[in-house]
Design an enzyme around this catalytic site. Structure first.
Site, PDB file in Angstrom:
ATOM      1  N   GLY A 656      41.164  43.210  21.704  1.00 50.90           N
ATOM      2  CA  GLY A 656      40.123  42.179  21.724  1.00 50.90           C
ATOM      3  C   GLY A 656      38.764  42.721  22.105  1.00 50.90           C
ATOM      4  O   GLY A 656      38.631  43.842  22.602  1.00 50.90           O
ATOM      5  N   VAL A 658      35.004  41.478  24.090  1.00 51.44           N
ATOM      6  CA  VAL A 658      34.484  40.531  25.071  1.00 51.44           C
ATOM      7  C   VAL A 658      32.980  40.377  24.855  1.00 51.44           C
ATOM      8  O   VAL A 658      32.256  41.373  24.782  1.00 51.44           O
ATOM      9  CB  VAL A 658      34.778  40.998  26.507  1.00 51.44           C
ATOM     10  CG1 VAL A 658      34.222  40.005  27.519  1.00 51.44           C
ATOM     11  CG2 VAL A 658      36.273  41.175  26.706  1.00 51.44           C
ATOM     12  N   LYS A 673      36.408  36.077  25.223  1.00 51.15           N
ATOM     13  CA  LYS A 673      37.281  37.154  24.758  1.00 51.15           C
ATOM     14  C   LYS A 673      37.858  36.765  23.410  1.00 51.15           C
ATOM     15  O   LYS A 673      38.609  35.797  23.304  1.00 51.15           O
ATOM     16  CB  LYS A 673      38.395  37.411  25.773  1.00 51.15           C
ATOM     17  CG  LYS A 673      39.301  38.588  25.385  1.00 51.15           C
ATOM     18  CD  LYS A 673      40.291  38.907  26.494  1.00 51.15           C
ATOM     19  CE  LYS A 673      41.131  40.124  26.140  1.00 51.15           C
ATOM     20  NZ  LYS A 673      42.088  40.477  27.221  1.00 51.15           N
ATOM     21  N   ASP A 779      48.681  45.852  34.637  1.00 54.92           N
ATOM     22  CA  ASP A 779      47.520  46.670  34.262  1.00 54.92           C
ATOM     23  C   ASP A 779      46.396  46.487  35.281  1.00 54.92           C
ATOM     24  O   ASP A 779      45.245  46.232  34.925  1.00 54.92           O
ATOM     25  CB  ASP A 779      47.037  46.305  32.860  1.00 54.92           C
ATOM     26  CG  ASP A 779      46.069  47.346  32.282  1.00 54.92           C
ATOM     27  OD1 ASP A 779      46.056  48.482  32.795  1.00 54.92           O
ATOM     28  OD2 ASP A 779      45.339  47.025  31.341  1.00 54.92           O
TER      29      ASP A 779
END
Length: 942
Positions: A656, A658, A673, A779
């Protein structure tokens, strides 16, 4: 026949040699055609959305819009273009070389357009009288043409806010023959970071030859990447009135004679790496001196007050010590915004009261102690007073508001002030912002203070010891945007007059003792975007109108007496309000069913919603969620992001991109996003983020404003999530500012690092121990920790997250290809099942990175050496060698030693334990969170 030929030759000579008019007419035609051709080439290469060039068709090109010609006195009927002014017309495209063929051009003004490409070198010529060049506020790239040095008449060169690179040509400043008066090569400063568009990137040093141009009056080279020392030769420019070289990477001492240039009015040296002492004397005409964000040290000399014309003095973010001299009272206007990271450890001197003409006084983020002197109230002309982030104690002078009628902003947050809030602040009739948060104020909120309609930007009284109720006079603040009284001891019911605050955007009443039902009128406040009522004693049904339809914008945790009136709002927290029986004794089993069945039904229904979405992958997701969200279309997102412009893009990844944007009719910025659905795993990432956002609610987790699931103009699937804009960017920007073009310039203080660590630990504790089933982020890293306007940390980016189940019959979740190298737990590569221990490892690495300033993937970590091993080998006796050196600027040696032993060593110990290779050696999240919160509280109390 020969006679005829001779006659013709003689006739020709008589006609043309003895008739200069004919020759000049021919020359006039040729030169006019040269001008016309250059202009038409220029027009051909431009995109002209406003049609300003549509009239460029007539033969008389001097009448064309934006042009001015001049009739030559020596050449018959010869008209040449001398001025080309098409500034601020939204023109795009490039500047053609043919523009350099205009032989008599003197003034070239193309500022405030969208021109791209290089500046043509053909503009420079010794035969051209070019004197004024203004190409500011475009997107021109490449270097500054050396050929401009060939223009003998050039006086003004303004290339502000482009995308120029390379070095500044020293040939531009060819000594006494130059007529240059103004050189402006800076970038435009926006709030927050500077976008790539409108950002020059000039490098190298400041040319020494600049000091040879005695005609210079203004030099502006700010916001580039210039390095090296300030040349001594700049002191030789006799008529210099302005020198601005802020926001670069200059180093060394400032030439002493530079301060003493008698003509100098403005001197901006801020945000570099300059060293040395504050000058004892400056030029007699100096009105503005900015030395902020450097490494100047020593005392502030009293003789500086002899600069009788000084109006702006900014010495923030240096290494200054000692007291402000009494003589500084001679200054007419003093501005010291955020004297951050200085080593001022004294009390505020009472001599400040002598500054009778002071308009702005800001000395925030220091180590100032003692009380606020009563003489501050003598500063009757004061417009801004900010003493935030110090160690001030005692009471605020009682008459401060009565004697400061012009005060516009008062910021005393984050001190140790006690006593009651002065009611006299009501006399400051121009006060728009009042921040007294994070102190020890007690007593009630003065009703007189709230009867002041000028308060419009914000009223923040949070984190004190205030008691009593909110006075009904608060209804007078009809223009107030922010109201925060959280974390006090306030009680009673929310006054109905609060409903008069029609401009309010944020209300935080959390961590108090309010009682009664949540007022319905809160749902009628149209501009309200954030409402926190958590941890009070509210009871009864939750309203269902207005902001209460958006469960991500409302926090109600900790009010055990609340219930919901429908089956969707706050279904994961509160049960449905029970119906009142009409008579008779209630059956206990029926009552139990009434309480238990609805939550189970809703949970099953929510699960079915999610499963249907996964299977169909259709346009609308989570039907039980969409009605609570603000509806935005694909077109809305296009408009908000300037048609997904690269200028608005702030980051991108495989799944993606942003963007930053603003929706039409909204005032707040948002972050959008947009998912790359053509990439494998991107759709699952979107669905996972939606599931996490739908089932989590915590102050340290990112919240979604809304979702968009539709098709684009080509009928392809389009999915996006809209988040609140985080004003201070990511933690990665603050820990590694040089990797982000040194923006932000200021570094994190130790206190901020401890608070961020506590925030992230609280978020992990919530995900791991308070959610059912637990959530693993998978993450966690500094770029996924965002910082809002008050530096509160929020964990975001849940595309790799997983909910884990303790049910042995559930399918096992194994770690796939995810996470980021350097933060991935070692067991990831050995097929371990996903566990909360994976996040603990990442958190440990994040802590080590935050306190050392080193990335786990730095080039130095090879041959078995890692960030963990480097810190472990230095712990505890040589820990100072591996800590971020910027933290050592925060105090004297005694304080630094205390800080190391009491706070840094325990924090590093936690980080080392969390980042152990074996999962069994790591502590649990609950223990980690408790330990860091204990350290944080001890630091605040010290």
């Amino acid at each position: 026949m020969a006679h005829v030929i001779i006659f013709l030759i003689v006739a020709y000579l008589l006609t043309f040699l003895w008739n200069p008019i004919a020759i000049l007419a021919a020359e006039s035609t040729n030169r006019s055609e040269l001008d016309r051709r250059g202009l038409l080439y220029f027009k051909q290469g431009l995109n002209d959305p406003l049609g300003v060039l549509s009239a460029w068709v007539s033969l008389d090109f001097c009448s064309w819009k934006g042009l001015a010609g001049q009739l030559s006195q020596s050449l018959a009927n010869l008209t040449s273009i001398v001025r080309l002014d098409l500034a601020n017309n939204q023109l795009s495209g490039g500047i053609p070389d043919e523009l350099g063929t205009l032989p008599k051009l003197q003034v070239l003004m193309l500022a405030s357009n969208m021109l791209a490409g290089n500046i043509p070198g053909s503009l420079g010529s010794r035969s051209r009288p070019l004197s004024y060049v203004n190409l500011a506020y475009n997107n021109l790239s490449g270097g500054i043409p050396h050929s401009l040095a060939a223009c003998p008449s050039l006086t003004v060169l303004n290339l502000t806010s482009n995308s120029l690179s390379g070095t500044i040509p020293s040939s531009l400043f060819n000594g006494t023959s130059s007529k240059l008066a103004v050189v402006n090569l800076r970038a435009n400063l926006f709030s927050g970071s500077i976008p790539e568009f409108h950002k020059n990137n000039l490098s190298g040093g400041i040319p020494t030859s600049l000091g040879n141009v005695t005609s210079l009056t203004q030099i502006s080279l700010g916001t580039n990447q210039l390095v090296g020392a300030i040349p001594e030769s700049l002191s030789n420019i006799p008529n210099l009135t302005m020198l601005s070289i802020s926001y670069n990477d200059l180093s060394g001492h400032v030439p002493t004679l530079l301060y003493n240039i008698s003509s100098l009015v403005i001197l901006y040296l801020g945000q570099n790496n300059l060293t040395g002492r504050i000058p004892y004397a400056v030029g007699p005409n100096l009105e503005a001196l900015d030395m902020s964000g450097n490494k100047f040290d020593g005392l502030l000399p009293a003789s500086l007050a002899n600069a009788s014309k000084l109006q702006i003095l900014d010495l923030s973010s240096n290494l200054l010590a000692g007291q402000l001299p009494v003589e500084i009272g001679n200054l007419a206007f003093l501005e010291m915004p955020n004297l951050e990271q200085n080593q001022l450890v004294h009390a505020i001197p009472i001599e400040l009261g002598y500054l009778s003409n002071l308009q702005m006084l800001s000395m925030g983020q220091n180590y100032l102690s003692g009380g606020i002197p009563s003489t501050v109230a003598n500063l009757s002309g004061l417009f801004l007073l900010s003493l935030s982030g110090n160690r001030l104690s005692g009471q605020v002078p009682t008459g401060i508001g009565m004697l400061l009628p012009n005060l516009n902003e008062l910021n005393l947050k984050n001190n140790y002030l006690t006593g009651s809030i002065p009611a006299s602040l009501a006399n400051s009739t121009q006060l728009v912002m009042l921040d007294l948060s994070f102190n020890s104020f007690s007593g009630s909120i003065p009703s007189e203070l709230l009867d002041n309609p000028s308060l419009s930007v914000g009223l923040d009284l949070s984190n004190n010891h205030l008691t009593g109720s909110i006075p009904p006079e608060i209804g007078a603040l009809v223009r107030l945007v922010l109201l925060d009284v959280s974390n006090n001891k306030l009680s009673g019911q929310v006054p109905s007059s609060l409903g008069h605050l029609k401009a309010i955007s944020l209300i935080d009443l959390s961590q108090n003792k309010f009682i009664g039902q949540i007022p319905e009128f809160l749902g009628n406040l149209k501009l309200l975007t954030q409402l926190d009522l958590s941890n009070n004693n509210f009871t009864g049904p939750i309203p269902t109108t207005g902001i209460f339809q958006n469960t991500t914008a409302v926090i109600l945790d900790g009010n055990i007496g609340l219930c919901r009136a429908n089956t969707t709002n706050f279904a994961t927290i509160f049960s449905i309000c029970p119906r009142i029986s009409t008579g008779g004794t209630k059956n206990n089993n029926a009552r139990l069913l009434l309480i238990v069945i609805p939550p189970i039904t809703i949970a099953l229904f929510s699960f079915l919603c999610f499963m249907v979405t996964l299977l169909k992958k259709r346009e609308h997701i989570f039907p039980c969620y969409k009605e609570t969200m603000k509806k935005v279309s694909y077109g809305d997102i296009l408009k908000a992001t300037n048609w997904l412009s690269p200028v608005n893009k702030i980051s991108t990844s495989r799944t993606g991109s942003v963007y930053i944007g603003r929706f039409q009719f909204d005032t707040d910025l948002v972050v959008i996003k947009v998912f790359h659905l053509d990439e494998y795993g991107s759709l699952n990432s979107f669905l996972m983020e939606c599931q996490v956002l739908r089932n989590t609610r915590h102050r340290n987790l990112m919240k979604a404003v809304t979702l968009c699931s539709t098709v684009d103009l080509e009928n392809n699937e389009f999915k996006a999530i809209v988040f609140d804009f985080m004003a201070n960017g990511s933690l990665d920007m603050w820990v590694h500012p040089k990797l982000h073009q040194n923006c932000p310039k200021r570094c994190l203080s130790l206190g901020q690092r401890i608070r961020i660590a506590a925030d992230v630990a609280s978020a992990l504790d919530y995900m791991h121990n308070q959610l059912v089933p637990p959530l693993v982020h998978c993450d966690l890293k500094p770029s996924n920790v965002l910082l809002d306007y008050d530096m509160t940390a929020r964990v975001g980016d849940y595309g790799s997250a997983k909910f884990i189940s303790s049910d042995p019959s559930s399918p096992k979740e194994f770690v796939g290809v995810g996470g980021t190298i350097g933060y991935i737990a070692p067991e990831y590569g050995m097929g371990y099942k996903i566990s909360t221990g994976c996040d603990v490892y990442s958190f440990g690495v994040l802590l080590l990175e935050m306190f050392t300033g080193m990335k786990p993937t730095d080039a130095m970590f090879t041959n078995g050496i890692s960030l963990h091993k480097l810190v472990s080998s230095a712990y505890p006796h040589e820990l100072c060698k591996v800590l971020d050196p910027y933290m050592s600027q925060e105090g004297n040696n005694v304080f630094a030693t205390l800080t190391l032993q009491s706070y840094l060593m325990p924090l590093v110990e936690v980080a080392l334990l969390c980042s152990m290779d074996l999962p069994k050696d790591r502590p649990g999240t609950r223990d980690v969170c408790a330990k860091i919160l204990e350290i944080s509280e001890a630091f605040l109390e010290s």
